[in-house]
Structure formats: structure tokens, C-alpha cells
Scaffold this active site. Structure first.
Site, mmCIF file in Angstrom:
data_model
loop_
_atom_site.group_PDB
_atom_site.id
_atom_site.type_symbol
_atom_site.label_atom_id
_atom_site.label_comp_id
_atom_site.label_asym_id
_atom_site.label_seq_id
_atom_site.Cartn_x
_atom_site.Cartn_y
_atom_site.Cartn_z
ATOM 1 N N HIS A 262 0.882 -1.179 0.000
ATOM 2 C CA HIS A 262 0.000 0.000 0.000
ATOM 3 C C HIS A 262 0.917 1.226 0.000
ATOM 4 C CE1 HIS A 262 -3.546 2.299 0.570
ATOM 5 N NE2 HIS A 262 -3.882 1.996 1.805
ATOM 6 N N HIS A 301 -1.975 -2.246 -9.869
ATOM 7 C CA HIS A 301 -2.970 -1.664 -8.974
ATOM 8 C C HIS A 301 -4.209 -2.533 -8.996
ATOM 9 C CE1 HIS A 301 -5.577 1.308 -7.076
ATOM 10 N NE2 HIS A 301 -4.465 1.873 -6.654
ATOM 11 N N ASP A 357 2.955 5.552 -6.771
ATOM 12 C CA ASP A 357 4.195 5.456 -6.000
ATOM 13 C C ASP A 357 5.444 5.369 -6.862
ATOM 14 O OD1 ASP A 357 3.055 5.561 -3.434
ATOM 15 O OD2 ASP A 357 2.385 3.487 -3.647
HETATM 16 N N1 CMC Z 1 5.245 -6.796 -10.304
HETATM 17 C C1 CMC Z 1 5.165 -8.013 -10.888
HETATM 18 N N2 CMC Z 1 4.033 -8.731 -11.001
HETATM 19 C C2 CMC Z 1 2.927 -8.188 -10.475
HETATM 20 C C3 CMC Z 1 2.917 -6.912 -9.855
HETATM 21 C C4 CMC Z 1 4.132 -6.225 -9.784
HETATM 22 N N3 CMC Z 1 4.205 -5.019 -9.212
HETATM 23 N N4 CMC Z 1 1.683 -6.628 -9.434
HETATM 24 C C5 CMC Z 1 0.917 -7.675 -9.770
HETATM 25 N N5 CMC Z 1 1.672 -8.618 -10.418
HETATM 26 C C6 CMC Z 1 1.208 -9.870 -11.010
HETATM 27 C C7 CMC Z 1 0.901 -10.903 -9.939
HETATM 28 O O1 CMC Z 1 2.031 -11.712 -9.673
HETATM 29 C C8 CMC Z 1 -0.222 -11.683 -10.598
HETATM 30 O O2 CMC Z 1 0.342 -12.521 -11.562
HETATM 31 P P1 CMC Z 1 -0.279 -14.004 -11.830
HETATM 32 O O3 CMC Z 1 -1.665 -13.742 -12.345
HETATM 33 O O4 CMC Z 1 0.633 -14.637 -12.794
HETATM 34 O O5 CMC Z 1 -0.297 -14.679 -10.481
HETATM 35 C C9 CMC Z 1 -1.011 -10.603 -11.338
HETATM 36 O O6 CMC Z 1 -0.035 -9.592 -11.647
HETATM 37 C C10 CMC Z 1 -2.149 -10.010 -10.537
HETATM 38 O O7 CMC Z 1 -1.619 -9.560 -9.297
HETATM 39 P P2 CMC Z 1 -2.422 -9.546 -7.931
HETATM 40 O O8 CMC Z 1 -1.462 -9.640 -6.801
HETATM 41 O O9 CMC Z 1 -3.512 -10.561 -7.994
HETATM 42 O O10 CMC Z 1 -3.082 -8.124 -8.006
HETATM 43 P P3 CMC Z 1 -3.699 -7.317 -6.781
HETATM 44 O O11 CMC Z 1 -4.769 -6.472 -7.343
HETATM 45 O O12 CMC Z 1 -4.046 -8.224 -5.662
HETATM 46 O O13 CMC Z 1 -2.466 -6.415 -6.266
HETATM 47 C C11 CMC Z 1 -1.023 -4.634 -5.885
HETATM 48 C C12 CMC Z 1 -2.363 -5.068 -6.460
HETATM 49 C C13 CMC Z 1 -0.899 -3.101 -5.940
HETATM 50 C C14 CMC Z 1 -0.912 -5.059 -4.419
HETATM 51 C C15 CMC Z 1 0.125 -5.285 -6.712
HETATM 52 O O14 CMC Z 1 0.043 -4.875 -8.070
HETATM 53 C C16 CMC Z 1 1.497 -5.000 -6.138
HETATM 54 O O15 CMC Z 1 1.948 -5.694 -5.221
HETATM 55 N N6 CMC Z 1 2.216 -3.942 -6.668
HETATM 56 C C17 CMC Z 1 3.495 -3.566 -6.147
HETATM 57 C C18 CMC Z 1 3.301 -2.746 -4.890
HETATM 58 C C19 CMC Z 1 2.812 -1.348 -5.192
HETATM 59 O O16 CMC Z 1 3.320 -0.666 -6.071
HETATM 60 N N7 CMC Z 1 1.808 -0.901 -4.411
HETATM 61 C C20 CMC Z 1 1.259 0.451 -4.518
HETATM 62 C C21 CMC Z 1 -0.147 0.448 -4.983
HETATM 63 S S1 CMC Z 1 -0.737 2.095 -5.423
HETATM 64 C C22 CMC Z 1 -0.778 3.019 -3.965
HETATM 65 C C23 CMC Z 1 -1.521 2.396 -2.859
HETATM 66 O O17 CMC Z 1 -2.564 1.758 -3.048
HETATM 67 O O18 CMC Z 1 -1.097 2.582 -1.737
#
Ligand code: CMC
Length: 422
Positions: A262, A301, A357
Site C-alpha cells: 500500500h 494496482h 508510487d
Molecule cells: N510486479 C510483478 N508482477 C505483479 C505486480 C508487480 N508489481 N503486481 C501484480 N503482479 C502480477 C501478480 O504476480 C499476478 O500474476 P499471476 O496472475 O501470474 O499470479 C497478477 O499480476 C495479478 O496480481 P495480484 O497480486 O492478484 O493483483 P492485486 O490487485 O491483488 O495487487 C497490488 C495489487 C498493488 C498489491 C500489486 O500490483 C502490487 O503488489 N504492486 C506492487 C506494490 C505497489 O506498487 N503498491 C502500490 C499500490 S498504489 C498506492 C496504494 O494503493 O497505496
């Protein structure tokens, strides 16, 4: 085409038809079919827990609006305090309303001396500023008798003013403590962001805030002010639904924000870029992410499946800051990383784009903030978003104490076995 959905329980043949409004239907339909029926929806992927009039977000189209106003227009023309008023009150203020609002917030910026002398001084010298910030918000509530009086509108307004006014003071105090320098008291002649920068950086008797940097801080505060039902805001609503005081709820929201998935991501981005070290290492890093070795921080996201509109504005603001401070050397690595990732099928297929971010940390670093302060810089402006949602929650007759159901998957009944017989 009818805007309804019909659900049939094949066990009983019972059918229920319910209206779909704005793409949403009420889950109470399920209870009509069978009161013991629940939906399994970890992480609320397809559940709306509230109605809200505050922020509109279309992740597919990359649209973000506060109370109907596009984020791009607010970032260009508005100030953080005006946006705070808008989020809380629903409309932009008149000249008089804004003057009163600014005056009210400005006159709540000071904190009780005991907070600084007793509470903050108790932290270990290398305490993380975000940990200090979270606990300071909770502690702040203990100074105000009326904090628990959440049904009283005047008292609610007072606590809202205090929280918006005092979070920059708490944040700067945490920083000054961490570097062992004396605390700067708020300067009520300065704007909201300039006062914060002054409390952070003033060393001698005078500190001139550069107008370009003040505006960059203002824009960053506007962009982070609200983002509808994210993890931190949901924490604010869930905890607030118990009718605890807003300081305790805001501390819970700040704790949620602290996590690297987050608001902690901006800190993680700069650490990641520093580890990559140079542009030549970018392709190998991207390959390691695709192989499952960590994530590309600042990418992806839950809601945006397109470029995060805040990232576009921040990227531009970064150049305005670098004109004053000089370019952050990590920028070239960030640009190369974005370029490689946006062309790679792994990121394209998963709709992973830079989020808010990805570039914010580079600006914070150029402004002189240590990496540990980044999430605190997100929490200061997000406080008003938490409070706007808290206020909306308390006024919503549909809301009760948050209490999701569970899908029990443990053992059935079994008899206790004496320890000697296990
Ligand atoms: N790098 C590589 N792969 C990723 C990333 C990433 N940053 N984000 C998602 N994926 C992949 C994930 O491994 C999955 O792949 P597969 O379908 O093969 O298993 C797919 O994309 C879907 O990911 P998810 O984890 O199911 O998606 P989510 O909606 O649960 O997660 C998230 C959203 C923001 C937590 C995630 O994209 C992430 O961890 N990003 C990096 C951390 C980040 O930048 N966070 C800030 C978010 S914006 C500000 C805020 O909200 O605070």
C-alpha cells in the site's frame, strides 16, 4: 434489456430477481433465497461495502475525480486545503468559506507539549517515523475529552480540524527527533505545505520555502488526498464502525497504509531503484521479477488497469522539482524500467502500469526527504480522505458495525484429549 439479475438456488429451485443499479446489486437477494447463504470474496474483489459520494474512480479508463472534479484540474488549479474542504463538504468553498476553513485549520496546528517532551522522547533513537506517526495519532486522541463524542457534530468537526492541522506537525516532529534536531513550531503565516516544509527543514532563524517546491508539495498532497475504498480507508471505516474515536480509527488507517503493498510502496520503489543501480541492470531485473523473484514496486494496482492518472501528473511534477533541485540520478533507471516493462508481454497481459508510487519517491528524495519519511508524506494528506469517509460512514443509515462472515474450513467437533495422551 432489463437492469435486473435473477439468481436461482438449484438446491431448492427458488428464484429471486433484483435490480442492478450502476453495475451493483444488493447481496440481500441471497438472504431472500436462503438466510444462511454467503458469498466467498477474499480481499473484497467484487464486494462494495458502502455507497460513497466522495471519489469516483474508473480504473479501466484511468479516471479519478474528487466529488466530480477531475484530479488533473484540481492538481493544476487548487490547493490542498481547498481540496480538503471539497472532500469533507461535497462542494468547493466560496472565498469566505475558504478563508474561515484555512483560519480554522491553521489555528489547530500546535500540539500539546507533553506529546513532544514525554511521548515522542520515549521512542528509540532510530524508530521508523511511520511507526512514530501511527502511535502519535492514537496518542493525540487521549488529549481531547470530546474525542469520543462522535455523535455530536460540533465535536466531530473539532476533531477533524485537529487531525488535518496536526498531522504535519506530528510528521515533522518524528523527523526532527530521528535526526536529533530541535523541533520547529508551526508557523501560522505559511500555507499548509510551506508550514510543513518549514517545520521539517528550518535550521537557523530563517528558512525560505522555494515556491516551486511548495507547489510540488501542494500537488503531491492533492493527489494523495483520497482514493476511495483502498486498504487504509477501509481500515478507517471498519474500525470507525465500532464508534471508537477518530484518532484511534485514523491510527488503524495509517497502520494499513504503512504496508509495502500500500503506501509503503513509494519507499520500496526507491530502495528497488537503488538496488538496480544502473540502466544496464534493468533487463536482468525485469527478468527476475517475471521469474517470480519479487515484484516491480510502483507497478500494478487493484483498480487501475491502465496508467494511474496520478502517476502521469507526478511524472510531470518531478521535472518541475528537478529544475530546482537537480535531477534525481535514479530517474534514468526509473524511465528505463518503465520503458522495458511497458513493452513486455508479462506486464501488458496483466495490465500492470506505473502507479502513484512509482515517481513520488523520486520527488520526495529530490526534496531532501529520507526514504523512511515517504509513507508519512502519503499519510499526511490521506488523513482528510480517511476523515471524509469516516464522516460519511457515521451519517449512513445503511451502516452497522463491520462484521464479515467466514467460510469455516477447520475440523468438525472432536473431543479434548488429555496432554499425556496426545
Ligand atoms: N510486479 C510483478 N508482477 C505483479 C505486480 C508487480 N508489481 N503486481 C501484480 N503482479 C502480477 C501478480 O504476480 C499476478 O500474476 P499471476 O496472475 O501470474 O499470479 C497478477 O499480476 C495479478 O496480481 P495480484 O497480486 O492478484 O493483483 P492485486 O490487485 O491483488 O495487487 C497490488 C495489487 C498493488 C498489491 C500489486 O500490483 C502490487 O503488489 N504492486 C506492487 C506494490 C505497489 O506498487 N503498491 C502500490 C499500490 S498504489 C498506492 C496504494 O494503493 O497505496
Amino acid at each position: 434489456m432489463r437492469d435486473t439479475i435473477t439468481i436461482t438456488d438449484d438446491r431448492t429451485g427458488k428464484t429471486v430477481t433484483v435490480p442492478i443499479e450502476g453495475g451493483v446489486f444488493s447481496s440481500s437477494a441471497l438472504r431472500e433465497l436462503d438466510p444462511s447463504l454467503f458469498m466467498y470474496d477474499p480481499a473484497f474483489m467484487s464486494t462494495a461495502a458502502c455507497k460513497s459520494e466522495i471519489t469516483y474512480l474508473d480504473g479501466g479508463a484511468g479516471i479519478l475525480r474528487y466529488r466530480g472534479y477531475p484530479i488533473e484540474q484540481l492538481a493544476e488549479h487548487s490547493t490542498y486545503l481547498e481540496v480538503a474542504y471539497l472532500l469533507l463538504h461535497g462542494d468547493l468553498p466560496s472565498t469566505d468559506q475558504l478563508a474561515t476553513w484555512r483560519n480554522d485549520v491553521t489555528h489547530h496546528t500546535f500540539i500539546h507539549e507533553n506529546m513532544r517532551k514525554r511521548f515522542v522522547d520515549g521512542f528509540h533513537y532510530d524508530a521508523h517515523p511511520m511507526g512514530m506517526f501511527i502511535s502519535s495519532i492514537a496518542a493525540l486522541g487521549t488529549f481531547y475529552d470530546g474525542a469520543k463524542n462522535i455523535q455530536n457534530e460540533a465535536s466531530r468537526r473539532k476533531q477533524i480540524l485537529r487531525l488535518i492541522a496536526k498531522t504535519p506537525t506530528l510528521a515533522a516532529m518524528a523527523y526532527r527527533f530521528s535526526i536529533g534536531q530541535p523541533f520547529n513550531y508551526p508557523d501560522n503565516d505559511l500555507s499548509y505545505p510551506a508550514n510543513f516544509l518549514n517545520m521539517m527543514w528550518k535550521v537557523g532563524p530563517h528558512y525560505e520555502v522555494d515556491p516551486a517546491l511548495e507547489r510540488a508539495m501542494e500537488v503531491l498532497f492533492i493527489l494523495h488526498a483520497d482514493h476511495e475504498q483502498n486498504c487504509g480507508t477501509t481500515a478507517m471505516r471498519v474500525v470507525g464502525s465500532s464508534h471508537v474515536d477518530p484518532y484511534s480509527s485514523a491510527a488503524a488507517a495509517a497502520a494499513a497504509l504503512y504496508g509495502p503493498r500500500h503506501g509503503g510502496a513509494n519507499e520500496a520503489v526507491v530502495r528497488m531503484l537503488s538496488e538496480i543501480g544502473s540502466i544496464e541492470n534493468v533487463p536482468a531485473f525485469v527478468e527476475s521479477v517475471k521469474a517470480g523473484d519479487g515484484r516491480l514496486m510502483g507497478f500494478g494496482h487493484r483498480v487501475y488497469k491502465n496508467y494511474d492518472p496520478r502517476a502521469t501528473i507526478i511524472k510531470k511534477a518531478a521535472y518541475d522539482v528537478f529544475d530546482v533541485t537537480g535531477k534525481n540520478p535514479l530517474l534514468d533507471i526509473a524511465l528505463a524500467l518503465e520503458d522495458v516493462a511497458l513493452k513486455d508481454p508479462y506486464f501488458i497481459d496483466r495490465k500492470l502500469y506505473p502507479n502513484v508510487d512509482f515517481y513520488s519517491g523520486l520527488i520526495y528524495q529530490a526534496l531532501g526527504f529520507p526514504v523512511d519519511m515517504f509513507t508519512v508524506l502519503f499519510a499526511i494528506p490521506r488523513t482528510v480522505g480517511w476523515l471524509a469517509h469516516w464522516q460519511e460512514l457515521l451519517a449512513d443509515p445503511d451502516q452497522k458495525i463491520s462484521r464479515p462472515r467466514q467460510w469455516y474450513s477447520g475440523p468438525g467437533e472432536r473431543s479434548y484429549v488429555a496432554i499425556a495422551d496426545r
